[in-house]
Design a protein around this motif. Sequence first.
Motif, PDB file in Angstrom:
ATOM      1  N   THR A 115      -2.432   1.773   3.125  1.00  0.00           N
ATOM      2  CA  THR A 115      -0.917   1.827   3.326  1.00  0.00           C
ATOM      3  C   THR A 115      -0.029   1.056   2.517  1.00  0.00           C
ATOM      4  OG1 THR A 115      -0.389   2.784   5.516  1.00  0.00           O
ATOM      5  CG2 THR A 115       1.345   2.018   4.490  1.00  0.00           C
TER       6      THR A 115
ATOM      7  N   SER B 253       5.123  -6.829   6.221  1.00  0.00           N
ATOM      8  CA  SER B 253       4.896  -5.126   5.984  1.00  0.00           C
ATOM      9  C   SER B 253       3.500  -4.851   7.225  1.00  0.00           C
ATOM     10  CB  SER B 253       4.752  -5.454   4.637  1.00  0.00           C
ATOM     11  OG  SER B 253       3.753  -5.538   3.810  1.00  0.00           O
TER      12      SER B 253
ATOM     13  N   ASP C 249       1.812  -6.058   0.138  1.00  0.00           N
ATOM     14  CA  ASP C 249       2.146  -6.763   1.152  1.00  0.00           C
ATOM     15  C   ASP C 249       2.626  -8.724   1.133  1.00  0.00           C
ATOM     16  OD1 ASP C 249       1.435  -8.153   3.497  1.00  0.00           O
ATOM     17  OD2 ASP C 249      -0.459  -8.784   3.351  1.00  0.00           O
TER      18      ASP C 249
ATOM     19  N   PHE D 126      -0.134   0.903  -0.848  1.00  0.00           N
ATOM     20  CA  PHE D 126       0.776   1.780  -1.643  1.00  0.00           C
ATOM     21  C   PHE D 126       1.814   1.261  -2.282  1.00  0.00           C
ATOM     22  CE2 PHE D 126      -1.778   5.678   0.194  1.00  0.00           C
ATOM     23  CZ  PHE D 126      -1.762   5.873  -1.432  1.00  0.00           C
ATOM     24  N   THR D 127       1.941   0.061  -1.050  1.00  0.00           N
ATOM     25  CA  THR D 127       3.624  -0.792  -0.896  1.00  0.00           C
ATOM     26  C   THR D 127       3.715  -1.884  -1.564  1.00  0.00           C
ATOM     27  OG1 THR D 127       3.346  -1.039   1.261  1.00  0.00           O
ATOM     28  CG2 THR D 127       3.967   0.766   0.651  1.00  0.00           C
TER      29      THR D 127
END
Length: 455
Positions: free
Chosen positions: A177, A187, A183, A180-181
């Motif tokens: 995850t 998060s 850190d 993708f986003t």
Amino acid sequence: MLNHMMTWVENVNGILWGPAALIFLAAIGIYLTIGTKFVHIKKFRYILKQTITNNKKDEDGAEGVITSSQSLFTSLASVIGMGSIVGVASALISGGPGALIWMWIASFIGMIIKYSEIILIIKYRKKTELGEFVGGPALYVKNGLKVPALGEIIVLLMVLVCLCSTMIQSNVIIENTLNFTGDDGVSKYAFAVINVVLVGIVLVGGIKRVGAVAEKIVPFMSGFYFIAGIIVIIANYANIIPSIQVMLQGFVSPVAVGGGVVGYGIKEAMQYGIARGFFVSGAGQSVFTVSHAPAKVKNPVEQAMYAITEIFLVTIICTVTGLSILTSGILSPEGNAAILVNEAFAQTSPFLGVFAGIALILFAYSTVIGLGYVGESQLSTIIHAGKAKIYRYVFLLFTFLGGIGGLQSIWAVTDLFLALVMFLNLIVMLLMSKEIFKTSNDFWLANDNEKRKQT
């Protein structure tokens, strides 16, 4: 102190998953193969037809609470993400290309072991106070061997395996995850909490909800993952033959990767290939087999057949994963097992990289919910089913900790607990082998007679 402990764990794993383990497992596999009259070889095509292409309805009067296919997918959910994707990556990182061949060998041996194990699980399963069917070592050791304390020890080790394993798989979810986003320092904790909530929602519904979710996620994502993996391999077709050559070389002699900087020995290939191979199949370990206990069947062999199909399907995914990594040329001892497959797919196409990340997250999620069921169901074989529900909260805590923690040391601890479960359980299976052989051979004799009558 922690470093000394991990060194000790690694040394013990080197023994438990080394040459002695291969000899022991091979001997048991040969013994069970002979005792069951080579059923997983002679009946292989028939078994695949019965479990995959034959969509027969559940038999009237059969005990159980979920279908055989739901049991299959719940069991697959427990291994297909962690084992056949992340497990393969971990084996290649730690053992080199030759580890993949050792995984194949372990899977073949595991077919007949898991088949035999499910026979005992179904034969000695029970209905809990809450109306669910559970089965496992505690029951067949208690009622078969009459040594309940040994069964309870195995169950407690299985619970530890589940707790360690959910940490590994939750780490896979969060790492992919964040891939993708990004850190931002916060998060990771937020995603870890979201993961815990989504897992808890399914576990509250018990095995019926776990089975229903697994039945939807696993076949859909497995099919698409397989297609994507084949695309990656074809895109790197020039490296297919060299990859197979380096696999064969690593199987019989030391081999180097990464420009020859780091070499892998045969011992490492064997150790990690066998460990991850049995981790993938779940054979002999009960942890990844007890999900078959609630299946609606009259005869234990009817469900035991699914062991052959399960390991066959998982091994296909393992092979695709291994060749995707090897043909992509990104294998390195410093690699991160949680995202290595994602990197291999992304190297071929950014879209495939995104897809691989999503697939891993869904596979990992299905694995976590499968492990959640396994731990609670096994505790309910030694304590009241209502009291066993406290495991859910402990499990969710470990799920959160895994999401925010590391991975490599947990793999080593999990290997240790799995080895202890497996060796104790295999000894039990040897002692109960006559029951296994009689149940299996009687079923196939009756089945063959019925087919002769029909012709």
